[in-house]
Design an enzyme around this catalytic site. Structure first.
Site, PDB file in Angstrom:
ATOM      1  N   HIS A 107      26.294  14.996  33.287  1.00 19.80           N
ATOM      2  CA  HIS A 107      26.057  13.554  33.248  1.00 19.80           C
ATOM      3  C   HIS A 107      27.307  12.776  33.636  1.00 19.80           C
ATOM      4  CE1 HIS A 107      22.117  13.583  31.145  1.00 19.80           C
ATOM      5  NE2 HIS A 107      22.578  14.716  30.618  1.00 19.80           N
TER       6      HIS A 107
ATOM      7  N   ASP B 134      15.613  17.030  31.420  1.00 28.26           N
ATOM      8  CA  ASP B 134      16.419  16.416  32.469  1.00 28.26           C
ATOM      9  C   ASP B 134      17.339  17.418  33.158  1.00 28.26           C
ATOM     10  OD1 ASP B 134      17.872  16.492  29.992  1.00 28.26           O
ATOM     11  OD2 ASP B 134      19.337  15.084  30.803  1.00 28.26           O
ATOM     12  N   HIS B 135      17.276  18.677  32.731  1.00 27.33           N
ATOM     13  CA  HIS B 135      18.049  19.733  33.393  1.00 27.33           C
ATOM     14  C   HIS B 135      17.162  20.787  34.053  1.00 27.33           C
ATOM     15  CE1 HIS B 135      22.165  18.699  31.908  1.00 27.33           C
ATOM     16  NE2 HIS B 135      21.406  17.961  31.108  1.00 27.33           N
TER      17      HIS B 135
ATOM     18  N   HIS C   5      20.348  24.866  29.938  1.00 25.13           N
ATOM     19  CA  HIS C   5      19.634  24.705  28.674  1.00 25.13           C
ATOM     20  C   HIS C   5      18.272  24.094  28.925  1.00 25.13           C
ATOM     21  CE1 HIS C   5      21.576  20.781  29.156  1.00 25.13           C
ATOM     22  NE2 HIS C   5      20.842  20.282  28.176  1.00 25.13           N
TER      23      HIS C   5
ATOM     24  N   ASP D  95      25.481  20.220  29.211  1.00 24.07           N
ATOM     25  CA  ASP D  95      25.770  19.135  28.268  1.00 24.07           C
ATOM     26  C   ASP D  95      26.658  19.603  27.120  1.00 24.07           C
ATOM     27  OD1 ASP D  95      24.176  17.552  29.828  1.00 24.07           O
ATOM     28  OD2 ASP D  95      22.575  17.298  28.360  1.00 24.07           O
TER      29      ASP D  95
ATOM     30  N   HIS E 171      25.063  21.911  21.418  1.00 15.32           N
ATOM     31  CA  HIS E 171      24.124  20.887  21.899  1.00 15.32           C
ATOM     32  C   HIS E 171      22.697  21.396  21.700  1.00 15.32           C
ATOM     33  CE1 HIS E 171      22.704  17.552  24.331  1.00 15.32           C
ATOM     34  NE2 HIS E 171      22.120  18.383  25.189  1.00 15.32           N
TER      35      HIS E 171
ATOM     36  N   HIS F 121      16.553  21.323  28.089  1.00 18.81           N
ATOM     37  CA  HIS F 121      16.154  19.919  28.115  1.00 18.81           C
ATOM     38  C   HIS F 121      15.541  19.537  29.463  1.00 18.81           C
ATOM     39  CE1 HIS F 121      18.979  18.789  24.547  1.00 18.81           C
ATOM     40  NE2 HIS F 121      17.819  19.267  24.147  1.00 18.81           N
TER      41      HIS F 121
END
Length: 259
Positions: free
Chosen positions: A169, A57-58, A53, A131, A110, A55
């Site tokens: 995570h 942080d990915h 996805h 996530d 999400h 975001h």
């Protein structure tokens, strides 16, 4: 094959699936540094990148990995917010990445464009779910609806028991604190919590878990179970109108929960 979880940022994991020839599929590289360091010390080279996805942080390290290894293929959902020139993938497709065949599963909730990648290689079944599904929990509903997320989790819960759940995570212990409020008498949850505590004390990841563990312990996959329904009924002051409302109330409860 060899599976490795690389810690990144504050609590992310970048997943690396290595083959016997020295190649590796990299999943959700929020940073390039951990991958570069692991490749240098471990003697592998990335052969493909999978993104679940949009975001940061990915996906934050994907472009840097492409620059370091020119021609490195990247597979990502159809979302213009992922701008590292990937091959776009969607629900029901089967892709070949680094010599492995992955089935793409749309898992909105999400985010609206979130996907998961499932590898079924005979004796080995791996799920890279970003996530959407966490050990003992699930992602927040930033863009999708409760009905979408419940449907997505139901699809993942239907995968084979032994499927290893490789999520994005290290949230297991914080999720366990909530899960044990919902189902305080669940013996499988108690065992999983104790196992996770020992792993973290030994500075080991609590992941991957398995689909069988999550079905036995994760309240968000247990919206049809009497104990979970009873916990939600007590909060609502009435009987919930089916599993989607059970899920929706669990998610609202978890959003405001502090141990």
């Amino acid at each position: 094959m060899q599976l490795q979880a690389l810690p990144a940022l504050s609590d992310n994991y970048i997943w690396v699936l290595r083959d016997d020839a020295g190649g590796a599929v990299v999943v959700d590289p929020g940073q390039a540094g951990p991958v570069v360091d692991a490749a240098t010390s471990g003697g592998f080279r990335p052969t493909a990148v999978l993104l679940t996805h949009h975001h940061p942080d990915h996906i934050g390290g994907a472009a840097e990995l492409q620059a370091r290894w020119p021609g490195l293929p990247v597979f990502a959902p159809c979302d213009d917010r992922i701008a590292c020139d990937p091959t776009r993938v969607g629900d029901g497709e089967r892709i070949t990445a680094g010599g492995y065949a992955f089935d793409v599963i749309a898992v909105p909730g999400h985010t609206t464009s979130h996907v998961a990648f499932h590898l079924d290689a005979g004796r080995e079944s791996l799920l890279f779910c970003g996530d959407t599904l966490f050990s003992l929990g699930c992602g927040r509903l930033f863009e999708g609806s409760a009905a979408q997320m419940h449907g997505s989790l139901s699809r993942l819960a239907a995968l084979p028991d032994a499927t290893r759940v490789c999520c994005g995570h290290e949230y297991t212990l914080s999720n366990a604190a909530f899960a044990r409020v919902v189902e305080p008498d669940n013996p499988a949850l108690r065992r999983r919590t104790e196992e996770a505590q020992a792993m973290r004390q030994a500075q080991r990841p609590t992941l991957p878990s398995t689909i069988a563990q999550e079905r036995a312990c994760n309240p968000f996959l247990r919206c049809d179970q009497p104990a979970v329904i009873a916990a939600v009924e007590q909060r609502l002051g009435r009987g919930p109108d089916g599993p989607v409302e059970v899920f929706a109330e669990l998610r609202r409860w978890k959003d405001g929960f502090s141990a």
